[in-house]
Design an enzyme around this catalytic site. Structure first.
Site, PDB file in Angstrom:
ATOM      1  N   SER A   1      29.350  13.518 -13.547  1.00 48.42           N
ATOM      2  CA  SER A   1      28.884  14.420 -14.597  1.00 48.42           C
ATOM      3  C   SER A   1      27.389  14.369 -14.841  1.00 48.42           C
ATOM      4  CB  SER A   1      29.628  14.124 -15.903  1.00 48.42           C
ATOM      5  OG  SER A   1      30.978  14.501 -15.765  1.00 48.42           O
TER       6      SER A   1
ATOM      7  N   GLU B   1     -20.239 -25.187  17.714  1.00 47.73           N
ATOM      8  CA  GLU B   1     -20.049 -24.436  18.945  1.00 47.73           C
ATOM      9  C   GLU B   1     -21.294 -24.259  19.804  1.00 47.73           C
ATOM     10  OE1 GLU B   1     -17.130 -23.202  20.181  1.00 47.73           O
ATOM     11  OE2 GLU B   1     -16.129 -24.292  18.570  1.00 47.73           O
TER      12      GLU B   1
END
Length: 811
Positions: free
Chosen positions: A478, A87
């Site tokens: 239950s 770059e």
């Protein structure tokens, strides 16, 4: 002639002066209109929030930008060199922009059809942080101005640190550290020359040079960067040649999306979102330690799949999942199905029926990736036609009774299937016929002492859309009864108290109607002890008990256990007709083995902020956590919550009663766990919901089975048959290797031998006796030996072999 030359010279000087003034004017104009570069000093990068299990295993990641911030001193020099070569080779020499590069790029752009940029790393920082990506001269001018100002204000290393952590490098990765993991699953210091070059070549065009989707172009770009590294002296000629001869070396890292524990991970995500807001969750980079135990989670998912598979097989084969019209195209179609059903691969995979041979009993099938296999008749005999929930077709005698050529079916390797011993070891060849269950199930496991959620499965599929462990509100049947019995103990009842088991009629004068509850067996048993009433899950006894205690007081008492749903004040609530979530009911049961204390369930142990601050979350409510600053160095206020619901003595009595349900009652299948456990089954009318909730000295665990749209699961699909096997499978695996621990007996209880039928001291007419537990002072009046129970345990209560169980043992 001389005069003309003078005029031309003066004109040239004037033009140059005008040009310079114009440039100065333009620069001055735009210098007043650029963003404030000082905001870079307050750079607060968007980071990945990571969710970890209690052992450090990464569960899930959440981020808007997948970034791992790395200070410049921790970025290897060879990585920096690769980006400089790609770059900006003159980065350490220029003052923000490269004038020669700008001129060269301008000439290329003017004289050719190609477009060339000349942006330095500093210019890219200016563009990325402060400007847009639009290609205009105005933006370029602003970029140059900002680059110069940034160079004047920041050191070169500071600029590099901003750049290398901010740049987008494709596949959702921002910054070099994240990209190294994304493409190679490596740290920065582990990257090869070729890998560094590949990453350095991505900023120019992350999508076009993506090595996963465009490998040829990506390799060409990588090789260009390698040559630049070689030219700059960053690598030797030999290293460059070797790197160019090497492939792309991809090893993509799988993003953790919580699929190993989808319901758990999604609940944690929502909890974090509620507490810290969207920015806190997706940008702050929190490190979140959760309560999940990965081993227990695996046991939970395995138990759910096994239990649903067994249930599904009991109710027959519903047919092929699809058809292939053109058999020659079976391979492509099965590959599509394989992708479509990726979430169930651990359970079964799709296949196509290619040939059926009734004589040999073999079915040839086509599998993903163009493989073939066979299903033997023995592996499909379960597949009687499903007619209704309690109705099946005739027995299977040959493969064509079940399958047709062109069917799309599901199969599993025979090595994963019980009952096919003759084919074991031939898993690459033989498969069993499977189908994806329509019924659903959920499981949650809590640490009884802390409330930490150790495992949670929200359904059969690996989906987080609907968490049945928390979001489903179903009738527990239950499984609610232990709360009724616990309240009775606080009101002076004992396990030996006698309740009449006889018909009950509850009249509604307004509607001129009557409710006539029944026991599951439809029989009545006369006067019975509370212990037997709970062990056998006697409905009529529970209704009489609720009449005496008062249903409104039972509801109020149940609220203290954390049950939050509406409970209508009628007697059917005592039989579990009001809805509850599995998590809430399991948490309620944890009170019994935890000496009467309710430790609220929680999922997050602590949250660590990027600043290093750790926020404890366990059993705490966090005040003012919404919008909490990730850089904060001071804790928000937290409140610790643990509440004593029962005395240690009563909680131990309830623990012992629920152990009796396992040894003598409806929960006998749980004896297979091989450790001291207690619990209660639950079944609702028409077998719509099946539950088992129970505990060991370590874990409280709840299981629910049913359909999302309530419908009967079939005759005898009780809590004992549908839910308890899942619970037992999970507990067996989870407690394997643990030394047996019993429940600690508190000081204030005593044991007395009583008549098992009358609850009184034995007499000459007594047929059977049992050792019963009482709060001291409530035992029957007779000589009895008190035991010094300090920190002692007693042997597990043995089954009462002389007592007949209700058929199937339910409710």
């Amino acid at each position: 002639m001389l005069e003309k030359l003078k005029l031309l010279f003066l004109f040239g000087v004037a033009s140059a002066l005008v040009g310079v003034l114009a440039i100065v004017g333009v620069l001055f104009y735009y210098s007043q209109r650029v963003p404030d570069f000082n905001t870079l000093s307050d750079y607060d990068p968007k980071l990945i929030t990571k969710i970890y299990a209690r052992d450090g295993t990464l569960l899930a990641e959440y981020a808007r930008e997948r970034r791992i911030y790395v200070p410049i001193e921790n970025i290897p020099k060879n990585v920096i060199d690769a980006y400089l070569a790609a770059e900006d080779t003159s980065f350490y020499e220029h003052g923000g922009f490269d004038l020669k590069g700008i001129v060269r790029a301008a000439l290329v752009n003017i004289l050719t059809d190609r477009r060339q940029g000349a942006s330095t790393i500093t210019q890219q920082v200016a563009k990325t942080f402060l400007l847009s990506s639009e290609r205009t001269y105005e933006r370029k001018i602003k970029e140059l101005i900002l680059a110069k100002r940034i160079e004047d204000a920041f050191t070169k290393n500071e600029i590099l640190e901003l750049y290398l952590n901010q740049i987008y490098l494709g596949r959702g990765s921002y910054g070099v550290a994240s990209a190294a993991l994304t493409y190679y699953n490596r740290r920065l210091d582990e990257l090869s020359i070729g890998q560094r070059a590949m990453l350095a070549g991505l900023p120019k065009a992350p999508s076009a040079y993506n090595p996963k989707t465009h490998p040829r172009v990506a390799r060409l770009r990588r090789d260009v960067i390698i040559r630049r590294m070689q030219a700059e002296g960053f690598i030797t000629d030999a290293e460059a040649e070797k790197a160019i001869d090497t492939g792309l070396e991809l090893n993509p890292r799988k993003i953790k999306n919580g699929k190993s524990a989808p319901a758990f991970s999604e609940h944690v995500r929502r909890e974090l979102l509620d507490k810290y807001g969207s920015n806190g969750l997706y940008e702050s980079g929190m490190q979140v330690q959760t309560t999940l135990d990965p081993a227990l989670q695996k046991h939970a998912m395995k138990a759910i799949r096994k239990g649903l598979r067994d249930y599904d097989r009991r109710h027959g084969y519903r047919g092929a999942s699809g058809r292939i019209a053109l058999l020659a195209s079976w391979s492509a179609r099965i590959d599509e199905e394989f992708k479509k059903y990726s979430g169930v691969r651990e359970f079964a995979i799709p296949a196509a029926v290619l040939e059926i041979d009734d004589e040999s009993g073999l079915v040839k099938i086509g599998l993903p990736a163009s493989r073939v296999g066979y299903i033997p008749l023995a592996a499909m005999k379960w597949a009687r036609k499903h007619i209704a929930a309690s109705s099946l077709g005739p027995k299977i005698t040959k493969p064509s009774d079940v399958l047709r050529i062109g069917d799309i079916i599901f199969v599993a390797n025979v090595n994963k299937v019980r009952g096919l011993k003759a084919f074991k070891g031939q898993g690459n060849k033989f498969y069993s016929l499977e189908q994806l269950p329509k019924a659903q199930a959920a499981l949650v496991a809590l640490d009884v002492h802390t409330g930490a959620v150790r495992a949670m499965v929200g359904g059969f599929e690996k989906s987080s859309e609907f968490n049945r462990a928390i979001q489903a509100k179903r009738q527990p049947g239950s499984a609610f009864k232990p709360l009724v019995y616990a309240y009775a103990m606080t009101e002076g009842y004992t396990p030996a108290s006698i309740i009449l088991d006889s018909p009950v009629v509850v009249r509604n004068t307004e509607l001129d109607d009557a409710w006539k509850p029944q026991n599951y067996s439809t029989r009545v048993y006369g006067p019975s002890t509370l212990r037997r009433g709970l062990e056998k899950s006697r409905n009529l006894m529970t209704i009489r008990l609720a009449q005496d205690l008062g249903i409104r007081d039972i509801i109020r008492f149940s609220r203290a256990f954390g049950l939050s749903e509406d409970m209508p004040p009628n007697l059917s609530t005592a039989l579990g007709s009001a809805s509850a979530s599995l998590l809430e009911l399991t948490s309620a049961y944890s009170v019994f083995p935890n000496k009467g204390k309710l430790a609220q369930p929680y999922f997050i142990e602590q949250v660590k902020m990027p600043s290093g601050l750790s926020i404890p979350e366990s059993n705490r409510n966090c005040n003012n956590c919404a919008g909490f600053d990730a850089s904060a160095t001071k804790l928000p206020m937290v409140d610790i919550h643990e509440e004593e619901i029962l005395t240690p003595e009563i909680s131990y009595i309830m623990t012992d009663l629920l152990r009796g349900v396992v040894t003598n009652g409806t929960g006998k299948r749980a004896l297979a766990v091989g450790h001291p456990v207690g619990g209660k089954t639950g079944t609702t009318n028409d077998y719509i919901d099946a539950w088992f909730v129970g505990f060991s000295p370590l874990y409280a665990v709840g299981v629910w089975v049913g359909f999302d749209r309530p419908q009967p699961m079939g005759k005898s699909e009780t809590g004992s048959r549908a839910a308890l096997p899942i619970w037992t499978e999970f507990m067996k695996n989870s407690l394997r290797g643990y030394k047996q621990r019993d429940f600690v007996i508190p000081q204030g209880v005593t044991f007395v031998r009583i008549d098992a039928d009358t609850g009184q001291i034995p007499t000459d007419s007594t047929k059977k006796t049992i050792m019963e537990v009482f709060v001291e002072g409530t035992e029957p009046e007779f000589r009895h030996k008190k035991v010094d129970n300090t920190n002692k345990s007693v042997a597990p209560r043995m089954p009462e072999s002389s007592v007949d169980l209700d058929p199937q043992g339910i409710y």
